[in-house]
Design a protein around this motif. Structure first.
Motif, mmCIF file in Angstrom:
data_model
loop_
_atom_site.group_PDB
_atom_site.id
_atom_site.type_symbol
_atom_site.label_atom_id
_atom_site.label_comp_id
_atom_site.label_asym_id
_atom_site.label_seq_id
_atom_site.Cartn_x
_atom_site.Cartn_y
_atom_site.Cartn_z
ATOM 1 N N TYR A 200 0.832 -1.200 0.000
ATOM 2 C CA TYR A 200 0.000 0.000 0.000
ATOM 3 C C TYR A 200 0.868 1.253 0.000
ATOM 4 N N ASN A 215 -3.667 4.496 -1.261
ATOM 5 C CA ASN A 215 -4.322 3.381 -1.945
ATOM 6 C C ASN A 215 -3.661 2.059 -1.568
ATOM 7 N N GLU A 217 -2.285 -1.296 -3.389
ATOM 8 C CA GLU A 217 -1.902 -1.800 -4.711
ATOM 9 C C GLU A 217 -2.270 -3.277 -4.867
ATOM 10 N N SER A 232 -5.209 -4.124 -7.738
ATOM 11 C CA SER A 232 -5.876 -2.936 -8.257
ATOM 12 C C SER A 232 -5.558 -2.783 -9.742
ATOM 13 N N ARG A 235 -10.183 1.915 -12.906
ATOM 14 C CA ARG A 235 -11.134 2.582 -12.015
ATOM 15 C C ARG A 235 -12.554 2.474 -12.548
ATOM 16 N N ASP A 236 -13.503 2.482 -11.622
ATOM 17 C CA ASP A 236 -14.907 2.462 -12.009
ATOM 18 C C ASP A 236 -15.251 3.771 -12.715
ATOM 19 N N SER A 242 -11.040 2.512 -7.309
ATOM 20 C CA SER A 242 -10.232 1.455 -7.907
ATOM 21 C C SER A 242 -11.035 0.161 -8.018
ATOM 22 N N LYS A 243 -10.775 -0.587 -9.092
ATOM 23 C CA LYS A 243 -11.405 -1.893 -9.276
ATOM 24 C C LYS A 243 -10.367 -2.966 -8.965
ATOM 25 N N PHE A 244 -10.812 -4.033 -8.315
ATOM 26 C CA PHE A 244 -9.903 -5.092 -7.903
ATOM 27 C C PHE A 244 -10.307 -6.431 -8.532
ATOM 28 N N TYR A 397 -3.283 -6.944 -17.898
ATOM 29 C CA TYR A 397 -3.525 -7.172 -16.466
ATOM 30 C C TYR A 397 -2.501 -8.165 -15.900
#
Length: 422
Positions: A200, A215, A217, A232, A235-236, A242-244, A397
């Motif tokens: 983080y 944030n 990570e 992470s 982003r939405d 953040s989207k995970f 990703y």
């Protein structure tokens, strides 16, 4: 002749000693002079001003304070206050100063002590400057912030928040980690011995003053022996959060949240037969009760439309949300409702607050769940997942998470220390 030679040698030796002592004296004086030179400290700079040039007054907004009253205390006339308020209202609304917020006033060092600037701290990082030195101007600025990357790990003995507190980690970090896993892990069933690791970033003002978590990570939470990875990525588009995704690119976000509130305990589960504490008889309890202090926010567990927001003798204050043609949820015994019929709500929106209205013996929310018009136990449903990661993004990703996973795996888990029985 021999006498003159000895005398000559003596004179030369004496001269050398004299020169040596003279040099030593000169060096001592030089060293003394160097030691007497004072080191000039760097000027103190804050809010973009050199504070040494001003008389600085620091205070906080108190109940009953107003911008005009504060300025009047420091010799600014009412006419000047009016002009200031008109000039800066688009940047700082002087009528909406928040109690407890710090502020600073910079004044000239002469006998007149004119106010040169008013600085209002909106939060720990952001502040607003009202500059009165020449013409009246106002602008927003930020304190210099540095970001420090950190890693942590811990073992859970009672709760996630307690485990993180044992490691000296902030409650905010605990909340953020719980938010990431709330769709996959039931924190009411957290096990002693479950472990976590995370990477983080923290924010620091002027490189020294802690200013919160920026944030997370990556993280891994081992629950019932199964490692749940979280990375992470993106982003939405609506919320900006953040989207995970996990180590297989599956979204960690589900269509429904696991629970409609935070920091509570399940006081009663869905059952076909329960002795009602108020009615004093056996009957079905087609909901899940979450005990929590009065006033605790209750949120919608998924996006939907409010189809009921009312009061009945049994339900007390309640809100009902239809999520689609298949799923509906209801939230009972609220102290206060915060949603109206026809209102569109997003997952996590606050729709009310915990109370004990209706047939309730203590503060809690009774959470009810319908599938195709039939009340069911939400914990026994195979609920739908949110939108998956696009196939075209998966190569990027996996490339991005590869070093993060290696770093996570290299962080050692904490070892649980047990005391041997005698």
């Amino acid at each position: 002749m021999r006498f003159l030679k000895n005398r000559f040698s003596y004179i030369i030796a004496l001269s050398l000693v004299s020169v040596f002592l003279s040099c030593k004296e000169d060096n001592s004086e030089k060293e003394l002079a160097e030691n007497l030179v004072e080191e000039i400290p760097d000027p103190v700079k804050e809010y973009g001003y050199i504070l040494d040039d001003f008389k600085v007054v620091r205070d906080t907004i108190k109940s009953g304070d107003s911008f005009g009253a504060i300025m009047d205390t420091h010799g600014v006339s009412r006419t000047q206050v009016y002009n200031i308020m008109q000039a800066v209202r688009d940047t700082l609304d002087p009528t909406r100063l928040v109690v407890g917020k710090p502020y600073a006033i910079l004044k000239t060092k002469d006998t007149i002590s004119n106010v040169q600037a008013f600085i209002y701290e909106n939060d720990r990082i952001n502040y607003t400057v009202v500059d009165l030195a020449d013409t009246i101007t106002a602008y927003r600025a930020k304190k210099p912030v540095t970001v420090k990357r950190k890693v942590a790990s811990g073992v859970i003995t009672s709760s996630l928040s307690a485990a993180m507190d044992n490691e000296g980690l902030s409650i905010l970090l605990s909340d953020m980690l719980a938010d990431i896993y709330q769709w996959k892990v039931d924190f009411f069933k957290i096990q002693k011995g479950d472990q976590f690791k995370l990477i983080y970033n923290e924010k620091y003002i002027n490189d020294t003053i802690y200013a919160g978590v920026q944030n997370i990570e990556a993280a891994v939470l081992t629950h019932y022996g199964h490692p749940y990875y979280a990375f992470s990525f993106g982003r939405d588009s609506i919320s900006g959060f953040s989207k995970f995704y996990d180590d297989e690119a599956n979204s960690l976000q589900s269509f429904f949240l696991k629970a409609p509130l935070k920091f509570s305990r399940i006081s009663s589960r869905f059952t076909r037969r329960r002795f009602h504490p108020v009615q004093k008889r056996w009957k079905a309890h087609k909901g899940t009760d979450y005990a929590a202090p009065t006033g605790t926010p209750i949120w919608s567990t998924a996006d939907g439309v409010v189809v009921a927001s009312s009061y009945t003798r049994g339900n007390g204050n309640y809100v009902k949300v239809r999520h689609n043609q298949k799923y509906t949820t209801q939230y009972l015994h609220m102290s206060k409702r915060n949603a109206k019929v026809g209102q569109h709500v997003k997952q996590g929106d606050i729709i009310g607050y915990v109370g004990s209205t209706g047939l309730a013996t203590g503060p809690h929310v009774c959470y009810r769940f319908w599938v195709n018009g039939v009340q069911v136990d939400p914990y026994k449903q195979n609920l739908p997942s949110s939108e998956p990661l696009k196939e075209t993004l998966k190569p990027d990703y996996f490339l991005a998470i590869e070093p993060l996973r290696k770093e996570l795996d290299s962080i050692p888990f904490k070892i649980i220390k047990t005391t041997p029985k005698l």
